[in-house]
Design an enzyme around this catalytic site. Sequence first.
Site, mmCIF file in Angstrom:
data_model
loop_
_atom_site.group_PDB
_atom_site.id
_atom_site.type_symbol
_atom_site.label_atom_id
_atom_site.label_comp_id
_atom_site.label_asym_id
_atom_site.label_seq_id
_atom_site.Cartn_x
_atom_site.Cartn_y
_atom_site.Cartn_z
ATOM 1 C CG ASP A 215 -16.748 30.759 12.304
ATOM 2 O OD1 ASP A 215 -15.916 29.884 12.042
ATOM 3 O OD2 ASP A 215 -17.538 30.699 13.268
ATOM 4 C CD GLU B 226 -15.690 27.333 8.774
ATOM 5 O OE1 GLU B 226 -14.784 26.550 9.123
ATOM 6 O OE2 GLU B 226 -16.238 28.123 9.564
#
Length: 845
Positions: free
Chosen positions: A434, A471
């Site tokens: 993330d 990401e």
Amino acid sequence: MPESGGGVAHLRRLPRPCLLNSMGDSYAMPAMTELEVERLIKRLTDESPQLSPVVVDATVREIRAGLSGAVPDFVPLLVERQSRTALGISSSGALMGSLAGRVGVPRLGATVSADGVTFCVFSRDAASITLALFDDADDAVPSRSIRLHPRKNRIYHYWNVFVKGLRAGQLYGYYAEGPHRPEDGLFFDSSKLLIDPYASALAFPADYSRTAAMTEGDDTAAAAKCVVVDPDAYDWESDRPLRRDFDASFIYEMHVRGFTANPNSGVAPEIRGTYAGMIEKIPFLQELGVTTVEVLPVQQFDWQTAPAGRINYWGYQPMALFAPHAPYSSHRDRLGPVDEFRDLVKALHRAGIEVILDVVFNHTAEGGSDGPVMSWRGLDNLTYYMVDRSSGTSVDFTGTGNTINTNETVVRRMILDCLRHWVQDMHVDGFRFDLASVLSRGQDGAPLRDPPILWDIETDPVLAGTKIIAEAWDAAGLYEVTTFVGDRWAVWNGAYRDVVRRFVKGDAGMAGAFADCLMGSAGLFQQPDRDPLRSINFVTAHDGFTLNDLVSYNAKHNEANGESNRDGADQNESWNCGVEGPTDDPAVERLRGQQVRNFLVALFVSQGRPMMLMGDEVRRSQRGNNNAYCQDNEIGWYDWDLTTREADLLRFVRELLQYRKGSVLFADRNFWGEAGSSTVTWHGIELHQADFGSASHTIAVELTHPGSDEHLFIIFNAYWEPLDFALPVLSTGERWHRLIDTAKPSPDDFSDPSAPLDPGRERYRVAARSSVVLTAKPDTDWREVEGILDRLTVAFPDVPPDVIGATIHDVHAQLTGPVRDFIPILVEQRSRDHLRAAARGHLPE
């Protein structure tokens, strides 16, 4: 070691010492005073807090009782020396026993051995650390507190202690004393029970409260307790991470709880929304064609980080990086979450499905400087977090209030140890990071050219066989999709998502960019020799609209989140097809279904790794909510009734996935068009007249694989009127077959087997806002088998000739192949078999 009142019978008995007088007669030494005994007991207890005070007391008093004599000056020295020997304490106060002979610092966390547990935690600025042991998660007071000596139980900044007699399942936590100067970034508070950063499991009290960790006063009763875990106490039954190559992966992004929490899931109530519940639904994943699940965070997170009256559903608020989320377990025992998660991984592996974890190493649940003191902040805020040294406030590149400081060696080691733990002890196959770009920021916040932690992860030998996906952006504007470091890091291709959305909904000027998306974004990624499969292609993900909502809403509708619709992205590149939200208009619904299929076709015929969001295969809706992070309800859950209502779409997705998995085109490790890869020919409405101009809404591409007979012609018409496309001329003996036409009703939207076009056909009409995939196959001249109709009409006089003709046509279409001489024989034989089988149902024998 457990408290015991049973004396010290287990200790080595020492001989009663004596002295000789000048005549050679022996006499006993006088005893120590009670004050001297108490001082010695206190000194030994302070030096070795790992030992039970009861045992220390009993040992000293027994030895003292055996040392009565006439030379009092020597008695205290002898009692102390022999007490140390009996208790296993060196003269320096260091423990002799399980840690004896160990080089360096004990392993961080809680390490189980045959005779007890070793605890070790890092803190640079703490003045003292107290290990607290608990009998129950609801306890407000420790059953035993062991204060670690700042010299005797500290090596460098690693505080450690061995406690004999403890085993897996023991509850514990830490209290840390030190300066409380928020203006300097120091938040020590000895009234807060702290989570071990290396804890492998947590247990929660019934009245767990995040607020208690944010306000003054003791929060022990409301705080989570760590659980000692023995990583070797599980039978993996020969399970190993699958280590499947990326070219065989289709990623299904899903939520563990949301997959089965809905009562209509058919899962037993006691396991709905759990790891065990997900195991029950593995057959569905297999039938769909899933090879890899990417699960939203299962690292233990704080579900209370949400607006009032709601809970954090997605899980991007970690509070224990090494621990599986306890509420996802159907078992209520302390070790249940660890073993049930392992059961899930093992079951998925048996089904041939990989497990990728969505991990959060950019921030924690402790929020900004005004947030709770739960773990890292209370142990060593200046080490674990990026802090503005001029004000002491947390630096926020994540949008959550804090940023983990990967510029610190200790923090980088914690991240690597955590990843290794999930691979070695939990058998996961990979990780999606993330906001991974946060990990590339230096101490000053500027992005580093070669971020140490990212290269550490890429080159770590334990992680070498895992999938690592970034990401590649953060909440402060850093965007690294095309520049992310490494030779094997894959990236979520956010540019692909945006371009595909805009082209399919009909925006102008997108044809050229869309063509690049189909080609693995070769124009986007300029790194030499880059593997195209490192692009994770997606149209939807958890963060944003579902596929159904992408074609049903022009604007977000996040009112249910309690933030007055301010949260979530405003730019979604969506189109509602004429009506905002649900509608009974059949024309609108038909167009929406067609657009959904167009997006799916684009996704699965693009080079790269496709990823699909849970429920998109059945048009799951979140009612226009594009930020459902706090919707642990029907908005966020899978609606299993849709598997019946949207059965046609579900079949379409299964067929599409099955086709892609069997195609060699999508396994190319070089970009299409490069040497050794598939050849690419661009067309427009007319052959060799591709139009990538700003007014174009169409793309036609011909793909031919050099090592096989695969030959595709793919057409996208995002224009609002039908268009007739010229078909490429095939070699003699080949014919175009229709595989996909999203404008046709099911089951003709995906034809299995592919439907042959009429011989000599030169054009194909592509309906408005639709996509078509044609495949070239070897053909046999219909004249070779037309005589069969006459013979079978005679053989089956009661069957209408058009039925016989249709049967022959279908069999002939399935038998196109390279052995031309045998095709007429096989067509006639199998046509007879089909007609006989049908006749048994409505014709006399």
